[in-house]
Design an enzyme around this catalytic site. Structure first.
Site, PDB file in Angstrom:
ATOM      1  N   HIS A  46      -0.107  14.719   1.540  1.00 22.91           N
ATOM      2  CA  HIS A  46       0.638  13.512   1.936  1.00 22.91           C
ATOM      3  C   HIS A  46       2.114  13.826   2.052  1.00 22.91           C
ATOM      4  CE1 HIS A  46       2.265   9.380   1.644  1.00 22.91           C
ATOM      5  NE2 HIS A  46       1.099   9.043   2.145  1.00 22.91           N
ATOM      6  N   ILE A  52       5.689  13.424   0.723  1.00 22.00           N
ATOM      7  CA  ILE A  52       6.325  12.151   0.372  1.00 22.00           C
ATOM      8  C   ILE A  52       5.400  11.451  -0.631  1.00 22.00           C
ATOM      9  CG2 ILE A  52       7.032   9.883   1.242  1.00 22.00           C
ATOM     10  CD1 ILE A  52       7.710  11.229   3.891  1.00 22.00           C
ATOM     11  N   GLY A  55       2.802   5.370  -1.233  1.00 25.78           N
ATOM     12  CA  GLY A  55       3.158   4.027  -1.681  1.00 25.78           C
ATOM     13  C   GLY A  55       2.276   3.530  -2.809  1.00 25.78           C
ATOM     14  N   VAL A  56       1.008   3.897  -2.783  1.00 24.29           N
ATOM     15  CA  VAL A  56       0.107   3.460  -3.849  1.00 24.29           C
ATOM     16  C   VAL A  56       0.511   4.081  -5.189  1.00 24.29           C
ATOM     17  CG1 VAL A  56      -1.645   5.250  -3.471  1.00 24.29           C
ATOM     18  CG2 VAL A  56      -2.321   3.050  -4.410  1.00 24.29           C
ATOM     19  N   GLU A  60       1.741   2.160  -8.483  1.00 24.02           N
ATOM     20  CA  GLU A  60       1.165   2.464  -9.798  1.00 24.02           C
ATOM     21  C   GLU A  60       2.266   2.721 -10.823  1.00 24.02           C
ATOM     22  OE1 GLU A  60      -1.591   2.984 -12.797  1.00 24.02           O
ATOM     23  OE2 GLU A  60      -1.957   2.237 -10.774  1.00 24.02           O
TER      24      GLU A  60
END
Length: 145
Positions: A46, A52, A55-56, A60
């Protein structure tokens, strides 16, 4: 309840623990930090040749510091000797800037409501330049075992 006692009660471990320290704790909110390790497993794919933080994973991190740590503090008399049960019930997060491998972030959470062991928080995540990376609302249910 101290910072270390709260962190010890978190139901997470490496590689899925996203709390390094808590710097401010009260019944109205919490602030904490985490540095994303350059060798973290999720950077491998990713994105290809341009890692990067997903977003998840940022969500978290905000949930662990801003919701779970605060919830443990709020329920300190009930969870002092056992790991609490946690259920994330909702999250809505807007993203503005990327977080790269090795970046240190600060999560600032303010309690919106805490009722019947359901906690809803307004959470913001900042980078080392104190720039707003993302913000949102996160809710969850927290109970002692």
């Amino acid at each position: 309840m101290t910072e270390q006692e709260i962190i010890a009660l978190l139901p997470y471990q490496e590689p899925f623990l996203f709390v390094d320290e808590l710097t401010a704790i009260s019944s109205e909110g919490i602030t904490g930090n985490y540095t994303f390790k350059k060798e973290a497993y999720f950077y491998e794919g990713h994105f290809k040749n341009n890692p990067i933080t997903p977003g998840v994973i940022l969500t978290e991190c905000m949930a662990q510091i801003g919701l779970v740590c605060l919830g443990i503090y709020m329920l300190k008399d009930e969870v002092s000797e056992s790991n609490p049960k946690i259920a994330l019930t909702s999250s809505q997060v807007d993203f503005f800037l990327p977080v790269l491998p090795g970046d240190k972030v600060t999560v600032v959470s303010e309690k919106e409501v805490f009722r019947f062991n359901k906690l809803k928080c307004n959470v913001k995540l900042y980078n080392e330049k104190n720039e707003l990376v993302c913000r949102g609302k996160i809710s969850g249910m927290i109970a002692a075992n």
